[in-house]
Structure formats: C-alpha cells, structure tokens
Design a protein around this motif. Structure first.
Motif, PDB file in Angstrom:
ATOM      1  N   HIS A 107       9.332  -5.118  -5.397  1.00 19.10           N
ATOM      2  CA  HIS A 107      10.120  -5.705  -4.312  1.00 19.10           C
ATOM      3  C   HIS A 107       9.292  -5.863  -3.043  1.00 19.10           C
ATOM      4  CE1 HIS A 107      12.979  -5.973  -0.996  1.00 19.10           C
ATOM      5  NE2 HIS A 107      13.821  -6.512  -1.870  1.00 19.10           N
ATOM      6  N   SER A 108       8.794  -4.752  -2.511  1.00 16.45           N
ATOM      7  CA  SER A 108       8.026  -4.788  -1.265  1.00 16.45           C
ATOM      8  C   SER A 108       6.530  -4.590  -1.463  1.00 16.45           C
ATOM      9  CB  SER A 108       8.538  -3.707  -0.296  1.00 16.45           C
ATOM     10  OG  SER A 108       9.864  -3.962   0.055  1.00 16.45           O
ATOM     11  N   GLY A 109       6.154  -4.098  -2.628  1.00 18.92           N
ATOM     12  CA  GLY A 109       4.734  -3.871  -2.883  1.00 18.92           C
ATOM     13  C   GLY A 109       4.264  -2.514  -2.392  1.00 18.92           C
ATOM     14  N   TYR A 110       5.088  -1.494  -2.567  1.00 18.66           N
ATOM     15  CA  TYR A 110       4.702  -0.152  -2.146  1.00 18.66           C
ATOM     16  C   TYR A 110       4.656   0.847  -3.317  1.00 18.66           C
ATOM     17  CZ  TYR A 110       5.499  -1.317   2.826  1.00 18.66           C
ATOM     18  OH  TYR A 110       5.450  -1.857   4.096  1.00 18.66           O
ATOM     19  N   ASN A 111       5.748   0.988  -4.053  1.00 17.67           N
ATOM     20  CA  ASN A 111       5.852   2.083  -5.016  1.00 17.67           C
ATOM     21  C   ASN A 111       5.605   1.695  -6.470  1.00 17.67           C
ATOM     22  OD1 ASN A 111       6.343   4.481  -3.462  1.00 17.67           O
ATOM     23  ND2 ASN A 111       8.250   3.514  -2.820  1.00 17.67           N
ATOM     24  N   ARG A 112       6.480   0.900  -7.051  1.00 16.30           N
ATOM     25  CA  ARG A 112       6.302   0.545  -8.461  1.00 16.30           C
ATOM     26  C   ARG A 112       4.986  -0.190  -8.675  1.00 16.30           C
ATOM     27  NH1 ARG A 112      12.033  -2.124  -8.776  1.00 16.30           N
ATOM     28  NH2 ARG A 112      11.574  -2.221  -6.563  1.00 16.30           N
ATOM     29  N   SER A 113       4.691  -1.141  -7.789  1.00 15.42           N
ATOM     30  CA  SER A 113       3.408  -1.840  -7.911  1.00 15.42           C
ATOM     31  C   SER A 113       2.255  -0.885  -7.630  1.00 15.42           C
ATOM     32  CB  SER A 113       3.349  -3.048  -6.974  1.00 15.42           C
ATOM     33  OG  SER A 113       3.495  -2.650  -5.628  1.00 15.42           O
ATOM     34  N   GLY A 114       2.474   0.069  -6.745  1.00 17.09           N
ATOM     35  CA  GLY A 114       1.447   1.080  -6.466  1.00 17.09           C
ATOM     36  C   GLY A 114       1.160   1.950  -7.666  1.00 17.09           C
ATOM     37  N   LEU A 115       2.190   2.293  -8.409  1.00 16.25           N
ATOM     38  CA  LEU A 115       2.014   3.116  -9.605  1.00 16.25           C
ATOM     39  C   LEU A 115       1.161   2.385 -10.645  1.00 16.25           C
ATOM     40  CD1 LEU A 115       2.706   5.686 -11.215  1.00 16.25           C
ATOM     41  CD2 LEU A 115       4.856   4.560 -11.888  1.00 16.25           C
ATOM     42  N   VAL A 116       1.490   1.139 -10.922  1.00 14.13           N
ATOM     43  CA  VAL A 116       0.721   0.367 -11.917  1.00 14.13           C
ATOM     44  C   VAL A 116      -0.682   0.072 -11.399  1.00 14.13           C
ATOM     45  CG1 VAL A 116       0.587  -1.813 -13.192  1.00 14.13           C
ATOM     46  CG2 VAL A 116       2.767  -0.607 -13.010  1.00 14.13           C
ATOM     47  N   THR A 117      -0.814  -0.269 -10.127  1.00 15.15           N
ATOM     48  CA  THR A 117      -2.128  -0.560  -9.559  1.00 15.15           C
ATOM     49  C   THR A 117      -3.013   0.678  -9.593  1.00 15.15           C
ATOM     50  OG1 THR A 117      -1.199  -2.296  -8.158  1.00 15.15           O
ATOM     51  CG2 THR A 117      -3.335  -1.393  -7.498  1.00 15.15           C
ATOM     52  N   ALA A 118      -2.469   1.819  -9.194  1.00 16.69           N
ATOM     53  CA  ALA A 118      -3.248   3.067  -9.226  1.00 16.69           C
ATOM     54  C   ALA A 118      -3.666   3.403 -10.644  1.00 16.69           C
ATOM     55  CB  ALA A 118      -2.452   4.211  -8.619  1.00 16.69           C
ATOM     56  N   GLN A 119      -2.757   3.262 -11.599  1.00 17.25           N
ATOM     57  CA  GLN A 119      -3.113   3.574 -12.986  1.00 17.25           C
ATOM     58  C   GLN A 119      -4.155   2.582 -13.506  1.00 17.25           C
ATOM     59  OE1 GLN A 119      -2.317   6.340 -14.572  1.00 17.25           O
ATOM     60  NE2 GLN A 119      -3.541   5.740 -16.336  1.00 17.25           N
ATOM     61  N   SER A 120      -4.107   1.345 -13.057  1.00 13.08           N
ATOM     62  CA  SER A 120      -5.135   0.366 -13.430  1.00 13.08           C
ATOM     63  C   SER A 120      -6.497   0.810 -12.904  1.00 13.08           C
ATOM     64  CB  SER A 120      -4.784  -1.020 -12.869  1.00 13.08           C
ATOM     65  OG  SER A 120      -3.563  -1.477 -13.377  1.00 13.08           O
ATOM     66  N   LEU A 121      -6.520   1.286 -11.658  1.00 15.50           N
ATOM     67  CA  LEU A 121      -7.775   1.796 -11.089  1.00 15.50           C
ATOM     68  C   LEU A 121      -8.276   3.011 -11.864  1.00 15.50           C
ATOM     69  CD1 LEU A 121      -6.890   1.429  -7.293  1.00 15.50           C
ATOM     70  CD2 LEU A 121      -8.610   0.090  -8.567  1.00 15.50           C
ATOM     71  N   ILE A 122      -7.369   3.883 -12.271  1.00 14.92           N
ATOM     72  CA  ILE A 122      -7.741   5.052 -13.075  1.00 14.92           C
ATOM     73  C   ILE A 122      -8.340   4.597 -14.402  1.00 14.92           C
ATOM     74  CG2 ILE A 122      -6.790   7.042 -14.330  1.00 14.92           C
ATOM     75  CD1 ILE A 122      -4.800   7.308 -11.870  1.00 14.92           C
ATOM     76  N   GLU A 123      -7.743   3.572 -15.008  1.00 17.65           N
ATOM     77  CA  GLU A 123      -8.296   3.003 -16.253  1.00 17.65           C
ATOM     78  C   GLU A 123      -9.709   2.473 -16.029  1.00 17.65           C
ATOM     79  OE1 GLU A 123      -6.964   2.795 -19.386  1.00 17.65           O
ATOM     80  OE2 GLU A 123      -5.120   3.827 -18.794  1.00 17.65           O
ATOM     81  N   LEU A 124      -9.999   2.049 -14.795  1.00 18.55           N
ATOM     82  CA  LEU A 124     -11.317   1.507 -14.462  1.00 18.55           C
ATOM     83  C   LEU A 124     -12.304   2.576 -13.995  1.00 18.55           C
ATOM     84  CD1 LEU A 124     -10.084  -1.715 -12.642  1.00 18.55           C
ATOM     85  CD2 LEU A 124     -11.255  -1.606 -14.865  1.00 18.55           C
ATOM     86  N   GLY A 125     -11.865   3.858 -14.002  1.00 19.82           N
ATOM     87  CA  GLY A 125     -12.786   4.944 -13.695  1.00 19.82           C
ATOM     88  C   GLY A 125     -12.549   5.693 -12.400  1.00 19.82           C
ATOM     89  N   TYR A 126     -11.564   5.302 -11.611  1.00 15.84           N
ATOM     90  CA  TYR A 126     -11.245   6.017 -10.379  1.00 15.84           C
ATOM     91  C   TYR A 126     -10.525   7.324 -10.703  1.00 15.84           C
ATOM     92  CZ  TYR A 126     -12.060   1.845  -7.463  1.00 15.84           C
ATOM     93  OH  TYR A 126     -12.612   0.774  -6.811  1.00 15.84           O
ATOM     94  N   THR A 127     -10.656   8.318  -9.835  1.00 17.44           N
ATOM     95  CA  THR A 127      -9.800   9.492  -9.929  1.00 17.44           C
ATOM     96  C   THR A 127      -8.437   9.115  -9.360  1.00 17.44           C
ATOM     97  OG1 THR A 127     -10.326  10.334  -7.729  1.00 17.44           O
ATOM     98  CG2 THR A 127     -11.774  11.050  -9.555  1.00 17.44           C
ATOM     99  N   SER A 128      -7.426   9.897  -9.667  1.00 16.13           N
ATOM    100  CA  SER A 128      -6.092   9.589  -9.137  1.00 16.13           C
ATOM    101  C   SER A 128      -6.089   9.654  -7.611  1.00 16.13           C
ATOM    102  CB  SER A 128      -5.036  10.521  -9.728  1.00 16.13           C
ATOM    103  OG  SER A 128      -5.337  11.863  -9.448  1.00 16.13           O
ATOM    104  N   ASP A 129      -6.744  10.662  -7.046  1.00 17.85           N
ATOM    105  CA  ASP A 129      -6.778  10.783  -5.578  1.00 17.85           C
ATOM    106  C   ASP A 129      -7.486   9.592  -4.940  1.00 17.85           C
ATOM    107  OD1 ASP A 129      -5.381  13.173  -5.610  1.00 17.85           O
ATOM    108  OD2 ASP A 129      -7.187  14.416  -5.529  1.00 17.85           O
ATOM    109  N   ALA A 130      -8.586   9.162  -5.533  1.00 19.12           N
ATOM    110  CA  ALA A 130      -9.326   8.011  -4.986  1.00 19.12           C
ATOM    111  C   ALA A 130      -8.497   6.733  -5.099  1.00 19.12           C
ATOM    112  CB  ALA A 130     -10.665   7.857  -5.690  1.00 19.12           C
ATOM    113  N   ALA A 131      -7.775   6.570  -6.198  1.00 20.96           N
ATOM    114  CA  ALA A 131      -6.943   5.380  -6.386  1.00 20.96           C
ATOM    115  C   ALA A 131      -5.816   5.350  -5.355  1.00 20.96           C
ATOM    116  CB  ALA A 131      -6.373   5.363  -7.804  1.00 20.96           C
ATOM    117  N   ILE A 132      -5.148   6.475  -5.152  1.00 23.25           N
ATOM    118  CA  ILE A 132      -4.057   6.552  -4.175  1.00 23.25           C
ATOM    119  C   ILE A 132      -4.588   6.283  -2.773  1.00 23.25           C
ATOM    120  CG2 ILE A 132      -2.407   8.129  -3.079  1.00 23.25           C
ATOM    121  CD1 ILE A 132      -2.180   9.475  -5.930  1.00 23.25           C
TER     122      ILE A 132
END
Length: 170
Positions: A107-132
């Motif tokens: 809807h606004s681009g904060y939470n649900r999109s943030g969850l998928v985007t962060a997990q995409s970054l994790i898939e690409l090698g980021y740590t969870s803290d770095a992705a967030i």
C-alpha cells in the motif's frame, strides 16, 4: 482479508518508490506529493518484474511486465504466507542476478514490501540487520515499522516458517 494496519502516526511516503540497491525498488500504491495530497503510484513498463503484496485496479503495471500478486496482511503471517514471502524473495533475487529491474510494492511501501525486499537482499548475501538498515536509509526511517516483520527477518524466515507451522500441528 484486511491487509493493512492503520497507523495515523506514519504518513504516506513522499515518493512512489525508492531504489534500495541497484535494480531493486521498493514502493507502494500511494504517496504524498509536495502539497500534501495523496497521489496514486502507477507502475508502467519501467520495471521488468513487479511484485504486488496489495493491489488496486488502475495501478499497473503494463500488461507486458511480469506481475506477481500475493496479497498479505500487515500483521502476523501463517506458515503458508511466510513460504510465499520466501518464494517471492527468491524470484526477485534471481531476476536481479539476471540484470532485471524489480519493484516490490504494497500500500505505502513500508512493511509488506519491506519484508520481501529485505528477504531479497538476504538472498543476495546481506545480513538481516544490513538489509533492514539499507531499506530504512533508502526508503524511509519508517520502513519496517511492523515489529513482527522485523522479528521474522532477524530470526530468519526459515525459522519463522517452522515456528508458525507449529500452530497447524495438533
């Protein structure tokens, strides 16, 4: 299904979408312009893949663009919903590795999109803290203000998936 939690203390973003890392964009269906008016964020053909976790008619993308839709609540998720997040993140990461551009939106681009985007970054090698941290730096300090989603990421979606699946046993 109610998909969005109302939080009057969190204003709509001031741009439709933000580039989080090269080719990976995060956004919503709505944003606030410089005059404070709510505007629709309509995706055309500027992205190769659009992942929508919330949808509204007339917000695109162009019919030629690959569009994956998985409507999710902005709250605790079932094991099946967490599995969907994992699959969407793997798809986004694969598209990025292939040089494609990806928009993940809710809807606004904060939470649900943030969850998928962060997990995409994790898939690409980021740590969870770095992705967030990157998402909050590039999209908004308000991004991932849903504490449950942040906990899913810091615990690991694979663990969150297993734990949420315990509710179905019995």
């Amino acid at each position: 299904m109610k998909t969005r939690q109302r939080n009057p203390d969190v204003p709509e973003p001031d741009e439709p979408w933000s580039e989080i890392s090269p080719g990976l964009w995060m956004g919503g269906h709505y944003w606030t312009d410089g005059t404070g008016r709510l505007q629709p964020a309509v995706a055309g053909d500027e992205f190769d893949l659009v992942i929508s976790l919330f949808t509204r008619t007339g917000h695109g993308p162009h019919p030629a663009v690959q569009h994956l839709i998985t409507e999710l609540p902005d709250g605790p998720l079932t094991a099946g919903q967490i599995h969907s997040i994992q699959e969407l993140a793997r798809t986004a990461a694969h598209a990025l590795r292939d040089g494609r551009t990806v928009l993940v939106r809710c809807h606004s681009g904060y939470n649900r999109s943030g969850l998928v985007t962060a997990q995409s970054l994790i898939e690409l090698g980021y740590t969870s803290d770095a992705a967030i941290r990157l998402i909050r730096q590039r999209r908004s300090p308000r991004a991932l203000n849903n504490e449950t989603f942040e906990q899913y990421l810091t615990t690991g979606l694979h663990v969150a998936h297993l734990l949420s699946g315990l509710d179905t046993l019995g």
